[in-house]
Design a protein around this motif. Structure first.
Motif, PDB file in Angstrom:
ATOM      1  N   LYS A   1      18.180 -25.033  22.330  1.00  0.00           N
ATOM      2  CA  LYS A   1      18.040 -23.574  22.437  1.00  0.00           C
ATOM      3  C   LYS A   1      16.653 -23.282  22.984  1.00  0.00           C
ATOM      4  O   LYS A   1      15.656 -23.721  22.391  1.00  0.00           O
ATOM      5  CB  LYS A   1      18.197 -22.921  21.063  1.00  0.00           C
ATOM      6  CG  LYS A   1      19.568 -23.133  20.453  1.00  0.00           C
ATOM      7  CD  LYS A   1      19.662 -22.483  19.098  1.00  0.00           C
ATOM      8  CE  LYS A   1      20.990 -22.838  18.445  1.00  0.00           C
ATOM      9  NZ  LYS A   1      21.110 -22.275  17.086  1.00  0.00           N
ATOM     10  N   LEU A   2      16.621 -22.557  24.081  1.00  0.00           N
ATOM     11  CA  LEU A   2      15.340 -22.184  24.670  1.00  0.00           C
ATOM     12  C   LEU A   2      15.212 -20.668  24.572  1.00  0.00           C
ATOM     13  O   LEU A   2      16.186 -19.937  24.815  1.00  0.00           O
ATOM     14  CB  LEU A   2      15.270 -22.622  26.139  1.00  0.00           C
ATOM     15  CG  LEU A   2      15.467 -24.120  26.395  1.00  0.00           C
ATOM     16  CD1 LEU A   2      15.537 -24.405  27.886  1.00  0.00           C
ATOM     17  CD2 LEU A   2      14.349 -24.943  25.752  1.00  0.00           C
ATOM     18  N   TYR A   3      14.026 -20.214  24.207  1.00  0.00           N
ATOM     19  CA  TYR A   3      13.780 -18.773  24.083  1.00  0.00           C
ATOM     20  C   TYR A   3      12.624 -18.424  25.008  1.00  0.00           C
ATOM     21  O   TYR A   3      11.498 -18.850  24.810  1.00  0.00           O
ATOM     22  CB  TYR A   3      13.434 -18.434  22.634  1.00  0.00           C
ATOM     23  CG  TYR A   3      13.283 -16.956  22.370  1.00  0.00           C
ATOM     24  CD1 TYR A   3      14.407 -16.159  22.217  1.00  0.00           C
ATOM     25  CD2 TYR A   3      12.030 -16.368  22.271  1.00  0.00           C
ATOM     26  CE1 TYR A   3      14.284 -14.803  21.973  1.00  0.00           C
ATOM     27  CE2 TYR A   3      11.899 -15.003  22.027  1.00  0.00           C
ATOM     28  CZ  TYR A   3      13.028 -14.230  21.875  1.00  0.00           C
ATOM     29  OH  TYR A   3      12.906 -12.887  21.634  1.00  0.00           O
ATOM     30  N   MET A   4      12.942 -17.655  26.047  1.00  0.00           N
ATOM     31  CA  MET A   4      11.955 -17.384  27.094  1.00  0.00           C
ATOM     32  C   MET A   4      11.304 -16.011  26.925  1.00  0.00           C
ATOM     33  O   MET A   4      12.003 -15.026  26.676  1.00  0.00           O
ATOM     34  CB  MET A   4      12.641 -17.377  28.455  1.00  0.00           C
ATOM     35  CG  MET A   4      13.739 -18.389  28.621  1.00  0.00           C
ATOM     36  SD  MET A   4      13.163 -19.819  29.411  1.00  0.00           S
ATOM     37  CE  MET A   4      12.443 -19.107  30.848  1.00  0.00           C
ATOM     38  N   THR A   5      10.007 -15.996  27.126  1.00  0.00           N
ATOM     39  CA  THR A   5       9.290 -14.720  27.092  1.00  0.00           C
ATOM     40  C   THR A   5       8.294 -14.673  28.249  1.00  0.00           C
ATOM     41  O   THR A   5       7.940 -15.713  28.814  1.00  0.00           O
ATOM     42  CB  THR A   5       8.491 -14.518  25.774  1.00  0.00           C
ATOM     43  OG1 THR A   5       7.476 -15.513  25.715  1.00  0.00           O
ATOM     44  CG2 THR A   5       9.357 -14.611  24.555  1.00  0.00           C
ATOM     45  N   ALA A   6       7.846 -13.455  28.570  1.00  0.00           N
ATOM     46  CA  ALA A   6       6.756 -13.239  29.524  1.00  0.00           C
ATOM     47  C   ALA A   6       6.319 -11.793  29.344  1.00  0.00           C
ATOM     48  O   ALA A   6       7.128 -10.948  28.904  1.00  0.00           O
ATOM     49  CB  ALA A   6       7.190 -13.492  30.965  1.00  0.00           C
TER      50      ALA A   6
END
Ligand code: DC
Length: 243
Positions: A157-162
């Protein structure tokens, strides 16, 4: 990726969930991973966008408000698929047999999608479809609730933010590149609104699964992000291979 790792990925097929805010580069990363591993990429956001397009085209939005009852009456008649387009040599989204890949990426659809994405019946229908797409494993799916609702047992599970400003700038340039008449301020506003809608809706809001790996890509390149993500995937694949 070496030959042994590529072999592992094909033999021990896993599920990879990529969640995060809008315009975070989720689809770029998910496509890169799928391409490297020989997995299927599924864009769950395209499915919500297709429902938004359907309501726009079928008189189910009046004065900016969704005719919820009307939508529920016709839900069974909304057919969303992904098909290979031999001319473009890529997978495209179809809505009741029509290629809507370009249309669903417009700002107009982006602005309407949060009318339909909070509706529990819409989510239930699309989650069921998404789970069916992932039944055979060997899938990389991106969205908001993939690691929490669609595939809570996903191996990765990858959780991407920016930062919102960084995402708005990237999206603005992408839209401009396609010749769209847009203002940076309205793109940023749309992103802020969608962040708020995604995280505060009652049904399946965007949250980080406790076992997700977070990647903030505000200050890294797409290539650096891919290397990070692939490292995580390869570590999990090595572990799965030993079980
Ligand atoms: O990833 P995207 O921006 O193309 O998604 C379009 C919209 O669909 C976005 O506003 C959030 C919603 N969405 C959702 O609610 N659940 C998902 N699994 C994917 C997208």
């Amino acid at each position: 990726m070496c030959v042994a790792q590529a072999y592992f990925a094909r033999v021990n097929r896993i599920t990879i969930a990529v969640d995060g805010f809008s315009s975070c580069g989720k689809s770029t990363l998910a496509k890169q991973l799928a391409g490297h591993l020989g997995y299927t990429y599924i864009d769950s956001g395209a499915m919500y966008r297709a429902v938004a397009l359907y309501v726009m085209e079928n008189g189910l939005v009046k004065d900016g408000k969704l005719d919820r009852e009307g939508l529920l009456r016709v839900m069974d008649g909304i057919d969303i698929r992904f098909q290979h387009d031999p001319l473009a040599n890529k997978s495209v989204t179809t809505l009741n047999g029509r290629n809507v890949e370009e249309r669903i990426r417009s700002m107009e659809v982006s602005n309407h999608v949060t009318l339909v994405s909070p509706v529990p019946e819409v989510r239930a229908k699309l989650v069921k479809l998404q789970q069916a797409f992932g039944r055979e494993k060997g899938v990389v799916m991106d969205g908001r609730d993939i690691g929490t609702v669609v595939f809570p047992d996903a191996e990765v599970k990858l959780y991407m933010t920016a930062r919102p400003e960084v995402r708005a700038q990237r999206r603005y340039q992408e839209l401009k590149g396609k010749g769209a008449e847009v203002e940076y301020a309205s793109v940023l506003e749309n992103i802020r609104q969608r962040d708020l809608d995604d995280t505060t809706r009652k049904a399946d809001p965007l949250t980080k699964a406790p076992d997700a790996f977070e990647i903030d890509n505000s200050d890294i390149t797409a290539e650096e992000q891919f290397v990070k993500a692939l490292d995580i995937v390869l570590e999990v694949l090595a572990r799965v291979g030993q079980e």
